[in-house]
Design an enzyme around this catalytic site. Sequence first.
Site, mmCIF file in Angstrom:
data_model
loop_
_atom_site.group_PDB
_atom_site.id
_atom_site.type_symbol
_atom_site.label_atom_id
_atom_site.label_comp_id
_atom_site.label_asym_id
_atom_site.label_seq_id
_atom_site.Cartn_x
_atom_site.Cartn_y
_atom_site.Cartn_z
ATOM 1 N N GLN A 11 0.825 -1.218 0.000
ATOM 2 C CA GLN A 11 0.000 0.000 0.000
ATOM 3 C C GLN A 11 0.860 1.270 0.000
ATOM 4 O OE1 GLN A 11 -3.192 -0.779 0.122
ATOM 5 N NE2 GLN A 11 -4.104 1.253 0.312
ATOM 6 N N ARG A 123 1.311 10.425 7.908
ATOM 7 C CA ARG A 123 0.243 10.654 6.922
ATOM 8 C C ARG A 123 -0.210 9.326 6.317
ATOM 9 N NH1 ARG A 123 3.265 16.066 4.729
ATOM 10 N NH2 ARG A 123 2.975 17.245 6.648
ATOM 11 N N LYS A 171 7.651 8.666 15.855
ATOM 12 C CA LYS A 171 6.531 8.076 15.105
ATOM 13 C C LYS A 171 5.592 7.321 16.060
ATOM 14 C CE LYS A 171 4.235 5.862 11.795
ATOM 15 N NZ LYS A 171 3.198 6.502 11.039
ATOM 16 N N MET A 177 -0.704 8.858 20.231
ATOM 17 C CA MET A 177 -1.634 9.934 20.539
ATOM 18 C C MET A 177 -2.783 9.977 19.539
ATOM 19 S SD MET A 177 -0.878 13.545 22.015
ATOM 20 C CE MET A 177 -2.029 14.896 21.988
#
Length: 294
Positions: A11, A123, A171, A177
């Site tokens: 992906q 992202r 990361k 979070m």
Amino acid sequence: MSNIAFIGLGQMGFPMASNLLKKGHTLKVYDLNREPVKKLEELGAFAANNPKDAAENSEFIITMLPNGQLVKEVIFGKDGVIESVSSQALIIDMSTIHPLESDEIRQQLSCKNIEFMDAPVGRTSDNAISGTLLILAGGTDEQVNRASSVLLCMGSEIINAGGPGKGIRVKLINNFMSIALNALSAEAATLCEALGLPLSTAMSVMAGTPANKGHFTTTWPNKVLKGDLSPAFMIDLAHKDLGLALDVANKLHVPLFMGSASREIYSQARAKGRGRQDWTAILEHVRECAGLNK
Ligand code: NAD
């Protein structure tokens, strides 16, 4: 332009490799799945038979794999990168893996004088397609500088996380979070619906509050981060308001696991005598529980 090996064409890896090709780099690609390998071959990449074959004569070897075990296998396993990699090459692991596994890989490679850096990405796969990933570079300054023109073919922003192993660590924090916040947001939206409120109303209210903006940039800078725990909004009052929401939710049969866990943290802080401190003192309380504020 560089000779690059790219291993793991899923992906994320497939569009990242495509973007390297589009920018004119020479690419050797490998994946257990032959389909993306064939597609990249049609776009101008060379198909490798295994990680060893991919790494041969490559200046950069990029891995984008599901977990640390697979990164280890690809590097150290049979027909692995280690069997052909040049001592001039830089291995860049862009996968999200356990930081201690990443450290172990870096240390094992360093014993053989082979350079390794972590550079996981932020992202989504849409950003991988558009080449606008956020790249969290964990390496020496020299490694980050050396890799930056290659990394910028896949991302629009590089953050130098401050040294080897720091990219994968930051990361992890980011994902911790945002993943936990996703669950908390789902609880807030569910309570909103159960109370008969349109989510759009709550969203427009929260757009300007720490609920949506987060605390790092709103409440913390002028209070707890400056060491000022005098109350702008007291822990006692925050505890009361959280209790009101939990009580209403309970009457409406809405389970709020994240909310309940948070109330326990506020209760514990009150029990430790922090009730009249600013609600941002929750940071000090949690640090204290972790034995950090000595
Ligand atoms: P994916 O499962 O789509 O792709 C992984 C690829 O690795 C597959 O094509 C698989 O065939 C290949 N692979 C597995 N074992 C292999 C081996 N031994 N040798 C060669 N190839 C092998 O996963 P993805 O979504 O591309 O994610 C890759 C990494 O990026 C993960 O660590 C993930 O956590 C991270 N990540 C994903 C996203 C996302 O939105 N998908 C975002 C940021 C980071």
